[in-house]
Design a protein around this motif. Structure first.
Motif, PDB file in Angstrom:
ATOM      1  N   PRO A  73       0.796  -1.222   0.000  1.00  0.00           N
ATOM      2  CA  PRO A  73       0.000   0.000   0.000  1.00  0.00           C
ATOM      3  C   PRO A  73       0.830   1.273   0.000  1.00  0.00           C
ATOM      4  CG  PRO A  73      -0.135  -1.117   2.118  1.00  0.00           C
ATOM      5  CD  PRO A  73       0.555  -2.050   1.184  1.00  0.00           C
ATOM      6  N   GLY A  74       2.061   1.243   0.571  1.00  0.00           N
ATOM      7  CA  GLY A  74       2.874   2.454   0.642  1.00  0.00           C
ATOM      8  C   GLY A  74       2.453   3.344   1.804  1.00  0.00           C
ATOM      9  N   ARG A  75       3.210   4.386   2.028  1.00  0.00           N
ATOM     10  CA  ARG A  75       3.044   5.211   3.225  1.00  0.00           C
ATOM     11  C   ARG A  75       1.731   5.989   3.269  1.00  0.00           C
ATOM     12  NH1 ARG A  75       7.879   5.264   5.854  1.00  0.00           N
ATOM     13  NH2 ARG A  75       9.746   4.815   4.604  1.00  0.00           N
ATOM     14  N   SER A  76       1.046   6.121   2.151  1.00  0.00           N
ATOM     15  CA  SER A  76      -0.129   6.999   2.112  1.00  0.00           C
ATOM     16  C   SER A  76      -1.444   6.266   1.871  1.00  0.00           C
ATOM     17  CB  SER A  76       0.057   8.057   1.021  1.00  0.00           C
ATOM     18  OG  SER A  76       0.206   7.448  -0.254  1.00  0.00           O
ATOM     19  N   ALA A  77      -1.452   4.941   1.916  1.00  0.00           N
ATOM     20  CA  ALA A  77      -2.683   4.219   1.583  1.00  0.00           C
ATOM     21  C   ALA A  77      -2.910   3.039   2.516  1.00  0.00           C
ATOM     22  CB  ALA A  77      -2.642   3.725   0.135  1.00  0.00           C
ATOM     23  N   THR A  78      -4.170   2.694   2.683  1.00  0.00           N
ATOM     24  CA  THR A  78      -4.532   1.475   3.406  1.00  0.00           C
ATOM     25  C   THR A  78      -4.629   0.316   2.425  1.00  0.00           C
ATOM     26  OG1 THR A  78      -6.898   1.841   3.099  1.00  0.00           O
ATOM     27  CG2 THR A  78      -5.870   2.828   5.067  1.00  0.00           C
ATOM     28  N   ASP A 141      -1.597  -1.857   6.717  1.00  0.00           N
ATOM     29  CA  ASP A 141      -1.927  -0.523   6.223  1.00  0.00           C
ATOM     30  C   ASP A 141      -0.686   0.366   6.253  1.00  0.00           C
ATOM     31  OD1 ASP A 141      -4.567  -1.182   5.836  1.00  0.00           O
ATOM     32  OD2 ASP A 141      -5.273  -0.287   7.721  1.00  0.00           O
ATOM     33  N   TYR A 142      -0.528   1.178   5.203  1.00  0.00           N
ATOM     34  CA  TYR A 142       0.595   2.118   5.082  1.00  0.00           C
ATOM     35  C   TYR A 142       1.953   1.405   5.113  1.00  0.00           C
ATOM     36  CZ  TYR A 142      -3.370   4.951   6.549  1.00  0.00           C
ATOM     37  OH  TYR A 142      -4.627   5.501   6.660  1.00  0.00           O
ATOM     38  N   GLY A 143       1.951   0.130   4.756  1.00  0.00           N
ATOM     39  CA  GLY A 143       3.184  -0.654   4.814  1.00  0.00           C
ATOM     40  C   GLY A 143       4.055  -0.458   3.592  1.00  0.00           C
ATOM     41  N   THR A 144       5.356  -0.424   3.815  1.00  0.00           N
ATOM     42  CA  THR A 144       6.325  -0.309   2.726  1.00  0.00           C
ATOM     43  C   THR A 144       7.172  -1.565   2.578  1.00  0.00           C
ATOM     44  OG1 THR A 144       7.919   0.744   4.226  1.00  0.00           O
ATOM     45  CG2 THR A 144       6.453   2.198   2.967  1.00  0.00           C
ATOM     46  N   GLU A 145       6.939  -2.563   3.429  1.00  0.00           N
ATOM     47  CA  GLU A 145       7.660  -3.831   3.362  1.00  0.00           C
ATOM     48  C   GLU A 145       6.686  -4.962   3.648  1.00  0.00           C
ATOM     49  OE1 GLU A 145      11.989  -3.612   5.095  1.00  0.00           O
ATOM     50  OE2 GLU A 145      10.629  -2.570   6.459  1.00  0.00           O
ATOM     51  N   PHE A 146       6.896  -6.085   2.986  1.00  0.00           N
ATOM     52  CA  PHE A 146       6.149  -7.289   3.319  1.00  0.00           C
ATOM     53  C   PHE A 146       6.687  -7.889   4.620  1.00  0.00           C
ATOM     54  CE2 PHE A 146       5.697  -7.252  -1.382  1.00  0.00           C
ATOM     55  CZ  PHE A 146       4.313  -7.261  -1.459  1.00  0.00           C
TER      56      PHE A 146
END
Length: 384
Positions: A73-78, A141-146
């Motif tokens: 999702p990246g830092r700005s999305a759920t 949510d707002y994750g940048t790593e698995f």
């Protein structure tokens, strides 16, 4: 999404269990404390059987989403916002449903987290998930790593699931993943693993002969004890559906092709195939440690141990009567056929300290499936 109810199994506790170290992986008694104090929540009671010596089994929720592609999702999305863009269709898991090969599914988990300062988490597929060649990763949510949950995270957890070798049948409550919760950021070092190996041999290599560099090296056994010895299994193509919750139910030959030892010949890994092999070394996980199998550096070969494996405290530990336990390796080649030979290094094992010894150990009456294992398929298959 509504807030989950707090699981009532564990009563709130003011005082945390005694700890020997200020940083490290939380053991079973600390996991109970985390659940009781709402760091982990769920709409259904969290069961004692979900609590492993140094990890917590995570359960699939009641609904699954078939999506166009894997994503972060990246830092700005759920995750939900991404599902709105990528969802193909959704379906109910309550009565069970089949996940097809080479499709990507996102499944909300029953467990939610409310982590605090200095508390983070990391996820792995369960051993039986990896042995079925089911590609599974954790998303937040707002994750940048698995597979990584940052400290202070509050919110839901999602599993990305993509069966590779076989279609699988799952249902609400099926457990494909496990979560380790950490306090602080301890960094394993080669020097600490050497010191631990000198105190208590971690593999059955002669003292001073262990290859410790970014973890303890493990090699592959493809010679076995003789020419008729089965040294591996190759997944059969177009096999049937596997119910992940069955135990010792399926005939292995319906799903796997046994591979016999051929002295000095090695095995050519085909990039389209999935293999179950075993380490040449037996390993030990001392009771105050856990370990993770890392994929080996592909600069030594176009293959990798396909799923990072997690080993609980007490696995293979001779002090609790479990000597002689080998690591099972889930292997795929990359892009091109690749020859591996007996004794070739195929993975490295990294040991991490717990903050205290757990009050339950792998294999001691907790339903562990792989203590004292040799070359062993997943728990769904009948044992010879």
């Amino acid at each position: 999404m509504s807030e989950p109810a707090i699981a009532p199994l564990f009563a709130p506790q003011d005082e945390p269990p005694a700890a020997e170290h200020t940083t490290g992986i939380l053991p079973s008694q600390s996991l109970r404390h985390a659940i009781a104090n709402h760091l982990v929540q769920a709409p259904d009671p969290i069961l004692e059987e979900q609590i492993q010596p140094a990890s917590l089994d995570l359960r699939l929720g009641p609904q699954a989403y078939r999506v166009k592609a894997s994503f972060l999702p990246g830092r700005s999305a759920t995750v939900k916002a991404k599902l709105d863009q990528l969802e193909l269709h959704r379906f109910d898991l309550t009565g069970g449903a089949v996940l097809e090969r080479d499709c990507v599914y996102i499944i909300p988990l029953l467990e939610h987290l409310s982590l605090r300062k200095r508390i983070s988490a990391i996820a792995n597929p369960k051993s039986s998930t990896g042995r079925l060649d089911v590609f599974t990763r954790l998303i937040t949510d707002y994750g940048t790593e698995f597979d990584s949950v940052r400290e202070r995270y509050e919110g839901p957890l999602y599993a990305e699931v993509s069966p590779r070798a076989f279609p699988i049948l799952v249902r609400r409550g099926s457990r494909l993943m496990q979560l380790r919760i950490k306090r602080g950021s301890p960094t394993p070092s080669d020097s600490s693993m050497r010191e631990l190996h000198e105190q208590r041999p971690l593999i059955d290599a002669p003292m001073g002969m262990a290859d410790i560099k970014g973890g303890i090296a493990l090699s592959v056994d493809i010679d076995g004890a003789g020419p008729a010895q089965i040294v591996g299994y190759r997944a059969r193509k177009n096999a049937g559906v596997i119910d992940v919750d069955k135990r010792e139910f399926y005939d292995p030959l319906d799903f796997w092709e046994p591979m016999q030892a051929r002295a000095g010949r090695g095995i050519i890994l085909d990039p389209h195939d999935f293999y179950i092999l075993a380490s040449k070394e037996s390993i030990t996980i001392p009771t105050a440690y856990a370990a993770e199998m890392l994929a080996y550096d592909t600069s030594v070969g176009e293959f990798r141990v396909h799923y990072a494996g997690f080993f609980d405290p007490g696995f293979g530990d001779p002090e609790i009567g479990a000597a002689g336990t080998r690591a099972v390796l889930e292997v795929r080649s990359h892009e091109v056929p690749f020859l591996i030979e007996d004794g070739q290094i195929i993975g490295r094992l990294v040991y991490e300290r717990l903050i205290a010894k757990p009050d339950k150990l792998y294999g001691q009456g907790i339903g562990s499936s792989y203590q004292r294992q040799g070359l062993t398929l997943g728990k769904q298959f009948k044992r010879g």
